[in-house]
Each structure stands twice: as C-alpha cells, then as structure tokens.
Design an enzyme around this catalytic site. Structure first.
Site, PDB file in Angstrom:
ATOM      1  N   CYS A 285       0.830  -1.208   0.000  1.00 41.74           N
ATOM      2  CA  CYS A 285       0.000   0.000   0.000  1.00 41.74           C
ATOM      3  C   CYS A 285       0.863   1.257   0.000  1.00 41.74           C
ATOM      4  O   CYS A 285       0.476   2.283  -0.555  1.00 41.74           O
ATOM      5  CB  CYS A 285      -0.958  -0.002   1.191  1.00 41.74           C
ATOM      6  SG  CYS A 285      -0.160  -0.094   2.806  1.00 41.74           S
TER       7      CYS A 285
ATOM      8  N   HIS B 249      -0.915   1.513   7.293  1.00 39.56           N
ATOM      9  CA  HIS B 249      -1.598   1.506   5.999  1.00 39.56           C
ATOM     10  C   HIS B 249      -1.452   2.874   5.347  1.00 39.56           C
ATOM     11  O   HIS B 249      -1.470   3.916   6.020  1.00 39.56           O
ATOM     12  CB  HIS B 249      -3.087   1.183   6.179  1.00 39.56           C
ATOM     13  CG  HIS B 249      -3.811   1.017   4.877  1.00 39.56           C
ATOM     14  ND1 HIS B 249      -3.439   0.102   3.917  1.00 39.56           N
ATOM     15  CD2 HIS B 249      -4.897   1.669   4.362  1.00 39.56           C
ATOM     16  CE1 HIS B 249      -4.255   0.181   2.881  1.00 39.56           C
ATOM     17  NE2 HIS B 249      -5.136   1.130   3.128  1.00 39.56           N
TER      18      HIS B 249
END
Length: 496
Positions: A213, A435
C-alpha cells in the site's frame, strides 16, 4: 431586330443590393421549428454570400450560382444527391429554412437542392443528470456528426465522450462515433433522450500485492502529477528497466478502463533495482523513502554548487512537527520553524576551514528557489531505541493558495503560489498495523478521489485535510510566472 420589352429586360438583369438581400432573408428567417424542412448549402458558398451582403459600397463581389459540389458524394448512383461522409454542420455546410432556400435559388440558381428535416434530441449529462439541453440536427445527420455537435456544446473531447440512446431515460444502446448511419437509421426520433458519459481516465486503482500500500500510495500521487504524466505518456524511449516499467504502468493506469491494475511488473523491476534494494520482497515500507528513491532513479540530479554557498536541490522539504503534544498547527508554522536559525550543538560544531578548528556556530536554512512541483513531507515519526511513535498532530495546510513567495530569497519578481493536487496518507491501526492511501485530484475536472489500493471513490475537497496527511504534493499555480523555460519536474535528492 426585335427589341425586348424594357420592363422584362430590367427584371432579368437587375440584381438586388447586398442590403436588400440581407433584409429579405432576415425577414424570411424565423425560429427553427421541429419537423420543418430545411435545405443544405455549402459553407464555402454561403460564406462568400455572407461577405457580399455584409460589404459596404460593393467591397465584396457578388457570388456566382449556388455550388454544393464540394459537399456532395459524387460516387453514389442514386438519383438524389447525397452528402459526403463525416461532414459537420457550420463547418462544411449550413442549414437554411425552405423559404430562404427557395429565395436564394431564385436569385442565384443551380444548387442542387438537398432537403433535410430537423429533429430535436434531449441531451442528459451523466455528470449532472439534472442538466438537460436540446441538440438540433437533421435526421439525415450521421452519428459522427452527433458526437461532434455534443462535444462542441459541452466542451468534452471526442476521445472521452460516449453517447447512449437513452430512450425512456434508460441506456438502450451505445452509439458508435465512427458509424456513418444517420440519426433516423439509428432509431433516434424527434424529442428522444440521449445520454453523454465522459471517460474520466486516471481513476484506476492499484492492486495490493502484499504490504504494497505504501507503493500504491506513492505511485498514485506521481501518476497524478501533470508534468510527470505528460513526460511519460510521450513516445520516448526511456532508459533503464525501472524507468520503462514506471512509464508502462502510467500508460496502463491512464488508458485502461480496468477498475484496478496490478503493478506486478513494476514491483519486479523495483525489487531488482540496485538503487532501491530495500524495497524488495513484501514488507511494509515508507512512502516517503520510496518517493525519494524513485525520483532519484527517474530523473537526473542537477548541479547545486555556486560560490561559497551550498545549494541543496530537492524534491521534498521534510518539515518536523512539534514534539510536544499539540492538537493542531499550521503548515506555514512548520515551514518557519524549519527555516529558523538555530545553534549547532557541541556534537555538531562547525569546522572552520581557516583556523582548522571546530567552532560554535548557528545554522540557517534558506530557500533560494522553488520547483514547479513541491512535495512537503510532514515528519510524523518520533523514534527512540524501543519504539516508533506516530505524531497525530493535525496540520492545517492550504489547498488552493499556498503562497511561499516571502520565503524565497531569490525572488526575481516571481511569485510562488501553489495548489495542492495529491496527498499520501499514513495510518496506524489496531495492533500497530500501518496503511497508506492517497488523495488525488483530477485537475481537468476539478474533482478529488480517494485511492485506497484497488478501491477508488470520489470525495469532497474538505476531507483531504486530516491527521493522516503525510506527503503533500503541490504544483505552481497557473499564472504564477516562472523564468524557467522548461516545465520538467526537478527530481533530485531530498533535503532534510
């Protein structure tokens, strides 16, 4: 020898004045009514007639007979004349009401006559379904001509437009822009609805290949950097496998209609890149570190030395955030703290080249010039021997009007006004799970989108500011003049 009747003779040779012809046609021209019969006249001939009636004192010559030969397909064997393919109203021909045609034919003769019947279509725009406008075309017009007319009226480029038969406000059939079929042959009737959809390219997500990510967030920000995109979408032969893979990925993101693209090939080349070995495998890494490594790989490093001063070129400025607990702070406060003069500590004293000894000194950073693309890195990590802590201070940053002019030493009359176009976000979830996502703006449409790996969704501009903002991508505002001749992005080493 018989002498013709003088009255009859005068009626044959007498031409009306330009002003008189203009007045008569103007009186005959009324608002175009649905279902009325109209006639086609070559734009070339009609333009010469318009110049004639607009001339004062006989400045433009009177045109010869009506000549439609340049718009007629002479390859057809049908008795009635047929228009050539891919003609466009108001560019190749004009439509005039029956009475105007009849009058012009009496004055100028020839032709030949090409009758058409007008229809009105109701155009809905998928970007705003409540925006309905009418489109007037001859029922004999082609689908291609419909596309040209709709795009001209809406300002949408032809390659991004899709027009649907929207009968009963349901998408029935996608109309082919290359079709030579007429509106009537395509089933488009009077007062029928059509729908315009616009391909907003650049909205493909990136598949998470396993803890990638951070990479996806960085790539989306770069993919929406206008000058980078323009450079890599050109047909250049790029040097280096990683650079080629990056260019191919950008092309796929901006040309594919896929909802998400798997960056597997790019990741393979990234793993093998000597300049970025730390990003191999499927471990979570930092989007800022990847950005610096990529930019160093994708572009040349410019020289930085002049006289006795040291000039550090940069792709990003890394701005420390307050280490004390602070709920919010402005971006400009962070920048001012970054540029503030500070004493060098006992372990970091300045070495004097004259006396060959370490001396107490103050350090001061100045901005000599700023690039077209400026990335501001908010240093949200506080590290110790035992842990890494994220600083969740809210940084209030401008979106449309970041003015850095007063901070630049070498102004040369230039202003440095920037607008935000992308943000890399960094989150820490339960259990310390990290993330990354991105916000990016489609500049042509003035719309913001959230890129969360494969998932892409529209967002309001107001949500772009958040405690997760990590990398801020700015570009010089249009009208913020620069002396630089090239719009290339200066992609060089980071300055911390």
């Amino acid at each position: 020898m018989a002498i013709p009747n003088s009255t009859a003779f005068n009626s044959i040779i007498r031409f009306r004045s330009p002003g008189e012809e203009k007045r008569i046609v103007s009186e005959l021209t009324t608002s175009l009514n649905e279902g009325d019969s109209y006639f086609v006249i070559s734009k070339r001939w009609y333009t010469s007639w318009q110049k004639y009636i607009a001339s004062i004192g006989g400045g433009a010559p009177r045109p010869g007979p009506i000549d439609n030969s340049d718009i007629i397909d002479d390859t057809t064997s049908d008795g009635d004349p047929q228009l050539r393919r891919y003609l466009v109203e108001d560019e190749d021909y004009v439509l005039v009401p029956h009475q105007v045609w009849k009058t012009l034919l009496e004055w100028y003769n020839v032709g030949p006559p090409i009758p058409m019947t007008l229809i009105y279509l109701f155009l809905s725009d998928a970007r705003n379904v409540h925006n309905v406008t009418d489109i007037r075309l001859a029922k004999e017009a082609s689908i291609w001509e419909l596309y040209v007319k709709v795009c001209a009226n809406t300002g949408v480029s032809l390659e991004k437009a899709r027009i649907w038969d929207y009968f009963n406000r349901r998408k029935v059939k996608l109309l082919d822009p290359l079709s030579n079929a007429s509106l009537e042959e395509s089933g488009l009737l009077m007062d029928q609805d059509i729908l315009l959809e616009v391909d907003e390219v650049g909205l493909a997500g990136l598949v998470n290949l396993g803890n990638t990510c951070y990479m996806n967030s960085t790539l989306q920000c770069l993919a929406h950097t206008p000058s980078i995109l323009q450079y890599f979408l050109r047909d250049y032969t790029h040097q280096g496998e990683l650079t080629k893979a990056f260019g191919e990925l950008l092309k796929e993101l901006w040309s594919s209609r896929k909802k998400a693209v798997a960056p597997s090939f790019f990741k393979t080349k990234l793993d093998k890149a000597a300049a970025a070995p730390q990003f191999s495998g499927h471990y979570q890494h930092d989007s800022h570190e990847l950005l610096i490594s990529l930019l160093a790989r994708l572009h040349e490093v410019s020289d930085v030395c002049q006289q006795t001063y040291t000039y550090d070129s940069f792709t990003s400025l890394s701005l420390p955030l307050p280490s004390t607990r602070t709920w919010s702070i402005s971006l400009l406060s962070c920048l001012e703290n970054f540029l503030a003069e500070e004493p060098l500590g006992p372990n970091n004293m300045w070495f004097c080249p004259e006396c060959k000894e370490k001396r107490k000194a103050n350090k001061k950073l100045d901005l000599w010039k700023l690039p077209e693309i400026l990335v501001l890195h908010l240093k949200r990590f506080r590290t110790s021997k035992c842990f890494v802590k994220k600083i969740d201070t809210f940084v209030n940053f401008p979106i449309n009007d970041l003015d850095l002019s007063k901070y630049v030493k070498n102004k040369n009359g230039e202003s440095y006004l920037y607008e935000l176009y992308a943000v890399s976000n960094y989150y820490i979830g339960p259990g310390g799970v990290r993330h990354y996502t991105a916000y990016a703006k489609l500049i042509d449409y003035n719309k913001w989108y959230h890129f969360n790996d494969s998932h892409v969704s529209p967002v309001n501009e107001s949500v772009v500011r958040s405690k997760a903002a990590y990398l801020l991508f700015y570009r010089r505002r249009v009208g913020s003049e620069t002396k630089a001749q090239s719009s290339e992005v200066s992609m060089t080493d980071d300055m911390d």
